[in-house]
Design an enzyme around this catalytic site. Structure first.
Site, PDB file in Angstrom:
ATOM      1  N   VAL B  46      26.786  -0.809  87.532  1.00  0.00           N
ATOM      2  CA  VAL B  46      25.709   0.026  86.986  1.00  0.00           C
ATOM      3  C   VAL B  46      24.558  -0.876  86.565  1.00  0.00           C
ATOM      4  O   VAL B  46      24.744  -2.076  86.397  1.00  0.00           O
ATOM      5  CB  VAL B  46      26.170   0.827  85.747  1.00  0.00           C
ATOM      6  CG1 VAL B  46      27.239   1.828  86.124  1.00  0.00           C
ATOM      7  CG2 VAL B  46      26.679  -0.108  84.677  1.00  0.00           C
ATOM      8  N   CYS B  47      23.382  -0.274  86.347  1.00  0.00           N
ATOM      9  CA  CYS B  47      22.247  -1.118  85.997  1.00  0.00           C
ATOM     10  C   CYS B  47      22.130  -1.295  84.499  1.00  0.00           C
ATOM     11  O   CYS B  47      21.303  -2.038  84.019  1.00  0.00           O
ATOM     12  CB  CYS B  47      20.946  -0.579  86.570  1.00  0.00           C
ATOM     13  SG  CYS B  47      20.630   1.136  86.202  1.00  0.00           S
ATOM     14  N   SER B  48      22.926  -0.624  83.741  1.00  0.00           N
ATOM     15  CA  SER B  48      22.797  -0.771  82.297  1.00  0.00           C
ATOM     16  C   SER B  48      24.165  -0.953  81.664  1.00  0.00           C
ATOM     17  O   SER B  48      24.545  -0.222  80.774  1.00  0.00           O
ATOM     18  CB  SER B  48      22.057   0.419  81.711  1.00  0.00           C
ATOM     19  OG  SER B  48      22.615   1.625  82.176  1.00  0.00           O
TER      20      SER B  48
END
Lengths: 202, 160
Positions: B46-48
């Protein structure tokens, strides 16, 4: 160990500085910390629209900026651009445009969207350089960090962090059970499934 | 089962590699607040993810002159590739050999998973744990608890 009962709370209450859709007297407030370049926020965008459509006057929606500048190189400028256009009275139009064009967020794209909303080139480029918008976005970001934002998007329902997913039924249910304690009729069962739990890590 | 080291405990000393040719010892960091963020594994898709979020929040930690370090059982080469891929600007320590030894000593190792739990420690300038937190499975804890603990240490500008 951590249920919604001890879920983090908003440290900066919704106020006049915020971008708000709906009235303050609405029984429920949904607040999003979002990033215009984040694909998960993009996925949540139409869901939030649907939630708003279904709940109508029963919901107030608030958007705050949480650009992940390292992960998303265009996110900060996009957030500032939305604030610039917002100062000209077209925040939500720009917000929607950005989420509908997440892969085209260069400065020239932003200018094009702003002009499409009636903000002329000179106003846009001059305003975009002003520190007031940079400060504004940073203030949103800091308030999010303080409030326990743990990814994007992070939602708060009536000021409490929503730890479930942002699928439509999960959001509707969470808002429903938060908005109307004892308002007659059985409240729907709380979401306990881990299905779609956002960013579970690992 | 291990027990999360509580506030008031002297943080156990460790020396762990942060890169293939560098090591960090906890005692080197006396004089500054330290945030230890144990996490299960590099490469969440995921990007976060948790480390990515702390990376974005570094300016907030810097206001306290605090050093933040991630710790997992991944090896140095995984950490190096992960940090490069996610553009992380803080150290990731490899609790790799003996595997999970530091995580065990802090009470945050999962024998079942063979990984660290998701857990946070805030240490004061003398290396005493002032706040610790074990996160519920699957819930990224964010940074509000860390900042609240740093606030209680006395805001920023500590003597170095």
């Amino acid at each position: 160990m951590m249920g919604d009962d001890d879920s983090p709370r908003l440290t900066l209450p919704v106020g006049p500085r915020d971008h708000v859709q709906g009235v303050a007297t609405a029984p429920a407030t949904l607040l999003e910390y979002g990033d215009y370049e984040c694909p998960y926020c993009g996925a949540a965008y139409p869901i939030v629209k649907e939630v708003q459509k279904r709940l109508g006057k029963g919901l107030r929606f608030v958007f705050r900026n949480f650009p992940l500048a390292n992960a998303h190189p265009h996110a900060t400028l996009a957030a500032e651009a939305a604030e610039v256009v917002g100062a000209q009275g077209k925040f939500w139009e720009m917000h929607d445009t950005l989420y509908e064009h997440q892969t085209a967020l260069t400065e020239s794209d932003l200018l094009r969207y702003a002009r499409g909303l009636g903000v002329d080139r000179e106003t846009f480029t001059t305003e975009l350089r002003r520190p007031v918008y940079v400060d504004r976005v940073q203030e949103d970001f800091s308030s999010g960090v303080r409030s326990g934002v743990n990814g994007t998007p992070t939602f708060y329902i009536n000021g409490i962090r929503h730890n479930g997913s942002y699928e439509l039924d999960v959001l509707l249910e969470a808002i429903g059970s938060s908005a109307a304690p004892g308002a007659g009729g059985p409240s729907p069962p709380r979401a306990t499934s881990s299905r779609g739990r956002k960013r579970s890590g690992v | 089962m291990y027990r999360l080291l509580p506030a008031g405990t002297q943080a156990p000393e460790f020396i762990l590699p942060s890169t293939p040719d560098q090591k960090v010892s906890l005692s080197e960091l006396r004089g500054r607040p330290v945030v230890l963020a144990f996490y299960p594994a590099d490469w969440s898709p995921v990007c976060s993810d948790q480390m990515g979020m702390y990376n974005e929040m570094l300016p907030e930690f810097e206001k306290y002159d605090a050093e933040i370090m991630g710790i997992s059982v991944d090896g140095v080469w995984s950490h190096a590739a992960f940090a490069r891929d996610r553009k992380l600007h803080f150290p990731l320590l490899a609790d790799f050999e003996p595997k999970g030894d530091v995580s065990r000593r802090y009470g945050v190792y999962s024998d079942r998973e063979g990984e660290s739990e998701r857990a946070l420690f805030v240490l004061d300038q003398r290396g005493v744990i002032r706040w610790s937190y074990l996160s519920a499975t699957g819930i990224n804890p964010g940074a509000n608890g860390i900042l609240a603990a740093l606030d209680r240490l006395g805001k920023g500008k500590t003597s170095k």
